[in-house]
Design a protein around this motif. Sequence first.
Motif, PDB file in Angstrom:
ATOM      1  N   LYS A   1     -25.274  56.063 -55.659  1.00  0.00           N
ATOM      2  CA  LYS A   1     -24.206  56.888 -56.232  1.00  0.00           C
ATOM      3  C   LYS A   1     -22.877  56.400 -55.670  1.00  0.00           C
ATOM      4  O   LYS A   1     -22.656  56.371 -54.462  1.00  0.00           O
ATOM      5  CB  LYS A   1     -24.427  58.356 -55.858  1.00  0.00           C
ATOM      6  N   LEU A   2     -21.981  55.999 -56.580  1.00  0.00           N
ATOM      7  CA  LEU A   2     -20.644  55.569 -56.207  1.00  0.00           C
ATOM      8  C   LEU A   2     -19.643  56.596 -56.698  1.00  0.00           C
ATOM      9  O   LEU A   2     -19.737  57.065 -57.838  1.00  0.00           O
ATOM     10  CB  LEU A   2     -20.322  54.209 -56.839  1.00  0.00           C
ATOM     11  N   SER A   3     -18.690  56.947 -55.870  1.00  0.00           N
ATOM     12  CA  SER A   3     -17.655  57.867 -56.328  1.00  0.00           C
ATOM     13  C   SER A   3     -16.583  57.081 -57.074  1.00  0.00           C
ATOM     14  O   SER A   3     -16.252  55.951 -56.712  1.00  0.00           O
ATOM     15  CB  SER A   3     -17.027  58.629 -55.154  1.00  0.00           C
ATOM     16  N   GLY A   4     -16.062  57.679 -58.129  1.00  0.00           N
ATOM     17  CA  GLY A   4     -14.989  57.032 -58.866  1.00  0.00           C
ATOM     18  C   GLY A   4     -13.778  56.787 -57.990  1.00  0.00           C
ATOM     19  O   GLY A   4     -13.133  55.734 -58.061  1.00  0.00           O
ATOM     20  N   GLU A   5     -13.470  57.756 -57.115  1.00  0.00           N
ATOM     21  CA  GLU A   5     -12.315  57.626 -56.238  1.00  0.00           C
ATOM     22  C   GLU A   5     -12.461  56.429 -55.300  1.00  0.00           C
ATOM     23  O   GLU A   5     -11.496  55.717 -55.019  1.00  0.00           O
ATOM     24  CB  GLU A   5     -12.112  58.899 -55.408  1.00  0.00           C
ATOM     25  N   ALA A   6     -13.696  56.188 -54.809  1.00  0.00           N
ATOM     26  CA  ALA A   6     -13.919  55.065 -53.899  1.00  0.00           C
ATOM     27  C   ALA A   6     -13.649  53.739 -54.603  1.00  0.00           C
ATOM     28  O   ALA A   6     -13.097  52.806 -54.010  1.00  0.00           O
ATOM     29  CB  ALA A   6     -15.348  55.096 -53.361  1.00  0.00           C
TER      30      ALA A   6
ATOM     31  N   GLY B   1     -30.568  51.156 -59.410  1.00  0.00           N
ATOM     32  CA  GLY B   1     -29.948  51.958 -60.460  1.00  0.00           C
ATOM     33  C   GLY B   1     -28.663  52.550 -59.905  1.00  0.00           C
ATOM     34  O   GLY B   1     -28.570  52.813 -58.692  1.00  0.00           O
ATOM     35  N   ILE B   2     -27.684  52.756 -60.769  1.00  0.00           N
ATOM     36  CA  ILE B   2     -26.372  53.212 -60.294  1.00  0.00           C
ATOM     37  C   ILE B   2     -25.854  54.366 -61.143  1.00  0.00           C
ATOM     38  O   ILE B   2     -25.939  54.339 -62.378  1.00  0.00           O
ATOM     39  CB  ILE B   2     -25.345  52.055 -60.316  1.00  0.00           C
ATOM     40  N   VAL B   3     -25.328  55.379 -60.466  1.00  0.00           N
ATOM     41  CA  VAL B   3     -24.584  56.474 -61.098  1.00  0.00           C
ATOM     42  C   VAL B   3     -23.182  56.455 -60.506  1.00  0.00           C
ATOM     43  O   VAL B   3     -23.030  56.310 -59.288  1.00  0.00           O
ATOM     44  CB  VAL B   3     -25.259  57.845 -60.841  1.00  0.00           C
ATOM     45  N   ILE B   4     -22.177  56.578 -61.357  1.00  0.00           N
ATOM     46  CA  ILE B   4     -20.788  56.569 -60.885  1.00  0.00           C
ATOM     47  C   ILE B   4     -20.109  57.867 -61.297  1.00  0.00           C
ATOM     48  O   ILE B   4     -20.237  58.308 -62.443  1.00  0.00           O
ATOM     49  CB  ILE B   4     -20.002  55.373 -61.474  1.00  0.00           C
ATOM     50  N   GLY B   5     -19.404  58.479 -60.370  1.00  0.00           N
ATOM     51  CA  GLY B   5     -18.623  59.678 -60.686  1.00  0.00           C
ATOM     52  C   GLY B   5     -17.411  59.319 -61.532  1.00  0.00           C
ATOM     53  O   GLY B   5     -17.084  58.148 -61.715  1.00  0.00           O
TER      54      GLY B   5
END
Length: 235
Positions: free
Chosen positions: A11-16, A48-52
Amino acid sequence: MMQNYKRVLLKLSGEALAGEKKTGFDEATCIEVANQVKSLVEEGIEVGIVIGGGNFWRGRTSETIDRTKADQIGMLATVMNCIYVSEIFRFVGMQTEILTPFACGSMTKLFSKDLANESFAAKKIVFFAGGIGNPYFSTDTAIALRAIEMEADVIMLAKSIDGVYDSDPKTNPNAKKYDEITIDEVLDKKLAVMDLTATVMCLENKMPMLVFSLNEKNSIIHTLQGKFTGTKVTV
């Protein structure tokens, strides 16, 4: 030496991904993430990746927009993020697939577990975009659901802080960091690792988490090498 993980969901944050700009994308940051993930793939790990979507939209703070519509805008923000980051991953030499729970024309493919598994088998990075496709559920819930559904070994939460604390380290300089904590404790202490829905899902389905800072150099690789400085959330 990588830990014994076959499939992980990151999980990656959009802000990061926005870096110091806090909005849009910081290309150097995205390339750094891509190169780290490429190292995992070269070690035989399926990712697998989920991004905010917070680098584009934080609609829950709006008092003028209907919550359902605000969440729909947020879902589309995550699709934009996945399309961009997918292209960065391709730039550094990886194959990718973007799956969404709703049709997006030719930009993505409709999610199914079979298609995701086929993509993993083809050594592709699978981006799970668009949340779960329904309002009132966050990307925390999306990664919990997809990790459970895809039978991942662990969820990797790349945040702006370097682990789980007993209070907000940004406002409390004496906040205590946990090296390891159970999901039961996270719930009992009301610690903001993930939102409540996602945390309960992980508890019920025994899905562990690794929480770490994306800002530390090679933190994604170090996390799976067992020498990370974040927090292990056990089941």
